[in-house]
Design an enzyme around this catalytic site. Structure first.
Site, PDB file in Angstrom:
ATOM      1  N   LYS A   1      60.573  39.504  52.891  1.00  0.00           N
ATOM      2  CA  LYS A   1      59.856  39.839  51.645  1.00  0.00           C
ATOM      3  C   LYS A   1      60.388  41.628  52.125  1.00  0.00           C
ATOM      4  CE  LYS A   1      55.462  38.644  50.500  1.00  0.00           C
ATOM      5  NZ  LYS A   1      55.413  37.304  50.142  1.00  0.00           N
TER       6      LYS A   1
ATOM      7  N   ASP B   1      55.707  37.836  43.688  1.00  0.00           N
ATOM      8  CA  ASP B   1      54.504  38.290  44.470  1.00  0.00           C
ATOM      9  C   ASP B   1      53.388  38.949  44.129  1.00  0.00           C
ATOM     10  OD1 ASP B   1      53.613  37.585  47.517  1.00  0.00           O
ATOM     11  OD2 ASP B   1      52.901  39.506  47.457  1.00  0.00           O
TER      12      ASP B   1
HETATM   13  P1  NDP Z   1      49.528  38.094  40.928  1.00  0.00           P
HETATM   14  O1  NDP Z   1      49.840  40.041  41.305  1.00  0.00           O
HETATM   15  O2  NDP Z   1      49.624  37.039  40.311  1.00  0.00           O
HETATM   16  O3  NDP Z   1      47.651  37.848  41.299  1.00  0.00           O
HETATM   17  C1  NDP Z   1      46.554  38.500  42.164  1.00  0.00           C
HETATM   18  C2  NDP Z   1      45.648  38.390  42.705  1.00  0.00           C
HETATM   19  O4  NDP Z   1      45.021  38.704  43.165  1.00  0.00           O
HETATM   20  C3  NDP Z   1      44.867  39.038  40.769  1.00  0.00           C
HETATM   21  O5  NDP Z   1      43.971  38.271  40.791  1.00  0.00           O
HETATM   22  C4  NDP Z   1      44.232  40.685  41.735  1.00  0.00           C
HETATM   23  O6  NDP Z   1      43.414  40.967  41.401  1.00  0.00           O
HETATM   24  C5  NDP Z   1      44.008  40.223  43.016  1.00  0.00           C
HETATM   25  N1  NDP Z   1      43.838  41.409  44.263  1.00  0.00           N
HETATM   26  C6  NDP Z   1      45.495  42.060  44.316  1.00  0.00           C
HETATM   27  N2  NDP Z   1      45.055  42.083  45.251  1.00  0.00           N
HETATM   28  C7  NDP Z   1      43.743  42.801  45.602  1.00  0.00           C
HETATM   29  C8  NDP Z   1      43.154  43.338  46.254  1.00  0.00           C
HETATM   30  N3  NDP Z   1      43.042  44.518  47.203  1.00  0.00           N
HETATM   31  N4  NDP Z   1      42.149  43.110  46.435  1.00  0.00           N
HETATM   32  C9  NDP Z   1      40.982  42.684  45.632  1.00  0.00           C
HETATM   33  N5  NDP Z   1      41.644  41.466  44.722  1.00  0.00           N
HETATM   34  C10 NDP Z   1      43.039  41.639  44.681  1.00  0.00           C
HETATM   35  O7  NDP Z   1      49.288  37.222  42.739  1.00  0.00           O
HETATM   36  P2  NDP Z   1      50.340  36.079  43.419  1.00  0.00           P
HETATM   37  O8  NDP Z   1      48.801  35.002  42.651  1.00  0.00           O
HETATM   38  O9  NDP Z   1      51.357  35.819  43.318  1.00  0.00           O
HETATM   39  O10 NDP Z   1      49.933  36.264  44.825  1.00  0.00           O
HETATM   40  C11 NDP Z   1      48.149  36.243  45.387  1.00  0.00           C
HETATM   41  C12 NDP Z   1      48.349  35.616  46.701  1.00  0.00           C
HETATM   42  O11 NDP Z   1      49.101  34.756  46.924  1.00  0.00           O
HETATM   43  C13 NDP Z   1      49.423  36.520  47.721  1.00  0.00           C
HETATM   44  O12 NDP Z   1      48.882  36.605  48.815  1.00  0.00           O
HETATM   45  C14 NDP Z   1      50.497  36.644  47.628  1.00  0.00           C
HETATM   46  O13 NDP Z   1      51.457  36.716  48.986  1.00  0.00           O
HETATM   47  C15 NDP Z   1      50.044  35.073  47.639  1.00  0.00           C
HETATM   48  N6  NDP Z   1      51.586  33.938  47.540  1.00  0.00           N
HETATM   49  C16 NDP Z   1      51.858  33.993  46.261  1.00  0.00           C
HETATM   50  C17 NDP Z   1      53.212  33.102  46.052  1.00  0.00           C
HETATM   51  C18 NDP Z   1      53.716  32.577  44.763  1.00  0.00           C
HETATM   52  O14 NDP Z   1      54.405  32.124  44.079  1.00  0.00           O
HETATM   53  N7  NDP Z   1      53.210  33.859  43.702  1.00  0.00           N
HETATM   54  C19 NDP Z   1      53.884  32.475  47.304  1.00  0.00           C
HETATM   55  C20 NDP Z   1      52.577  32.267  47.745  1.00  0.00           C
HETATM   56  C21 NDP Z   1      51.946  33.113  48.579  1.00  0.00           C
HETATM   57  P3  NDP Z   1      43.638  42.412  39.723  1.00  0.00           P
HETATM   58  O15 NDP Z   1      44.346  41.755  38.621  1.00  0.00           O
HETATM   59  O16 NDP Z   1      42.597  43.374  39.543  1.00  0.00           O
HETATM   60  O17 NDP Z   1      44.863  43.272  40.840  1.00  0.00           O
END
Ligand code: NDP
Length: 451
Positions: A130, A170
């Site tokens: 990562k 991510d």
């Molecule tokens: P994105 O950046 O597309 O979206 C993240 C979302 O989570 C946004 O709505 C963001 O809100 C919110 N968010 C992020 N940090 C915080 C925080 N500290 N507190 C509250 N809300 C938060 O990311 P992904 O959808 O790709 O990833 C989401 C999760 O899924 C992560 O844990 C990631 O590790 C996991 N994941 C992702 C994969 C992928 O293929 N993308 C694969 C496997 C796991 P805002 O817009 O306000 O920042």
């Protein structure tokens, strides 16, 4: 608790804490896995003698580097970048890159550790890694993001490669950022190889990679329900996040006949009792991804919804829950409230969104609880298929990939049953995932001797 690595569980965890000061997320992730592994290896002398758990909980290497870039006003900005290569016993390191101000070495070490077990569970030959930076893409211009990505890759390129380490996206890293980083890698090395996944379809990307994590988390949920003779038709779902994983999880819930009640972002959550339909999900995708907007704006667009600032959506009663935002967003009290309100299943789209207290509440209540390392493995699985397509110089059709994703999620569910079936109709998916993932990596490590 039984003996492992010739020490007891508290002593083992004391050692992990001592060696990783100020790294609570990493310690938490190791503890969640070690709780199950200690019992599993109690009578398996070889794992003890070879110190396997101790070795998996020590990354192969952590690379930390300075990333300098120039903002639009000509100011020099300095960020820190990392790549954590946790374990490559079963394949090249594989795992995403995160750009978020909350990124620390601890966060990336926990993610790389989790990734090692997740990747093993997919059945594909991928190790765990990562990376990322404390760079905050919010409020930055596209040119600033491009300059940052180029500077980040100018160091990272030395440590990665199609057969060495293959990063993906991510939080804060989507197709656009992968494009900037791939462009810089290609420029520096003069090589066009599958060194990153999540690429655009025109330049080596795979169909359904974007959708795969969210869709996969819902397929896993459907597998858990099917094991109890149930399905998603008519079930209400509470989802957190509104990024890649959350919106695609919502989409698949709707496709399978469920009703999505909530989405959120770092500002709060929206609750739409009428249900968040495909049309509304499309609006959220465009608003969050292209317009970089806030989820609260949903309420101006769709009058049936309300916005609650600064809160997570766990108080909204529902049948199933998909935490899809970030780590530790659901605590023990939230878990108690969800169980009391009748929630029957949780499928973690995010990585470690439920804290240790919450995990224990779900386990004690014996509801269906799928940890991220099993439930959200669909994304990395399709990344693995992207690597195969790149090295084979071919591309599979959408229908083929959809079927492969479904089969892989069903395969992970099966692997969880092997060690997770506790009898009496209760399946401990955390234990099942931890042990199945550990065993595959551990057995490969045994074959290599002390390296
Ligand atoms: P994105 O950046 O597309 O979206 C993240 C979302 O989570 C946004 O709505 C963001 O809100 C919110 N968010 C992020 N940090 C915080 C925080 N500290 N507190 C509250 N809300 C938060 O990311 P992904 O959808 O790709 O990833 C989401 C999760 O899924 C992560 O844990 C990631 O590790 C996991 N994941 C992702 C994969 C992928 O293929 N993308 C694969 C496997 C796991 P805002 O817009 O306000 O920042």
């Amino acid at each position: 608790m039984a003996v492992a690595d010739h020490v007891d569980f508290p002593t083992f965890m004391e050692g992990v804490k001592r060696r990783n000061p100020g790294q609570p997320e990493f310690v938490q992730a190791v503890q969640e896995v070690a709780e199950d592994i200690f019992d599993f290896i109690a009578d398996k002398e070889e794992y003890h003698a070879q110190q396997i758990l101790r070795r998996i909980a020590e990354p192969d290497r952590v690379v930390s580097f300075r990333v300098c870039w120039e903002d639009d006003n000509g100011n020099i900005r300095v960020q820190r970048g990392w790549r954590v290569q946790n374990n490559n016993a079963i394949g090249p390191y594989k795992g995403g890159i995160r750009f978020h101000p909350s990124v620390t070495e601890s966060v990336l070490k926990f993610l790389a550790f989790e990734q090692t077990f997740k990747n093993a569970l997919t059945g594909l030959p991928m190790g765990g890694g990562k990376g990322g930076s404390n760079f905050n893409p919010k409020g930055k211009s596209v040119r600033e993001i491009m300059r940052f990505c180029q500077s980040f890759m100018t160091e990272l390129y030395r440590h990665i490669g199609a057969d060495v380490d293959v990063p993906a996206g991510d939080i804060g890293v989507g197709g656009r950022e992968i494009g900037f980083m791939f462009g810089q890698y290609k420029r520096i090395t003069n090589e066009f190889t599958g060194v990153l996944t999540g690429k655009g379809l025109e330049w080596g990307g795979s169909l359904i990679r974007t959708e795969a994590t969210g869709y996969g988390a819902v397929y896993f949920l459907a597998n858990m329900l099917a094991a109890k003779g149930q399905d998603l038709v008519g079930k209400s779902a509470v989802i957190s996040g509104s990024g890649n994983v959350a919106t695609h999880a919502a989409e698949k819930i709707v496709q399978l006949g469920g009703k999505v009640l909530t989405l959120s972002d770092s500002g709060g959550f929206i609750h739409d009792p009428d249900g968040i339909t495909q049309e509304k999900i499309d609006w959220v995708k465009a608003h969050k991804t292209h317009r970089r907007g806030r989820i609260e704006d949903y309420c101006a667009e769709f009058k049936s919804a309300t916005f609650t600032a600064g809160k997570t959506p766990w108080a909204v009663p529902c049948d199933v829950v998909l935490p899809c935002a970030t780590q530790n967003e659901l605590n023990g009290d939230d878990a108690k409230m969800l169980v009391a309100n009748g929630c029957i299943a949780v499928s973690e789209g995010a990585n470690m969104p439920t804290d240790l207290a919450g995990v224990h509440v779900f386990k004690d209540a014996k509801i269906m609880f799928a940890p991220g390392k099993a439930a959200n493995a669909g994304g990395v699985a399709v990344s693995g298929l992207e690597m195969s397509q790149n090295s084979g110089r071919r591309s599979w059709s959408e229908a083929e990939l959809q079927q492969m994703l479904k089969d892989i999620m069903a395969g992970i569910h099966e692997r969880c049953l092997t060690y997770g079936d506790q009898g009496g109709g209760y399946i401990d998916y955390v234990k099942g995932a931890n042990i199945a993932g550990f065993k595959k990596v551990a057995d490969a490590m045994l074959a290599f001797g002390v390296v």
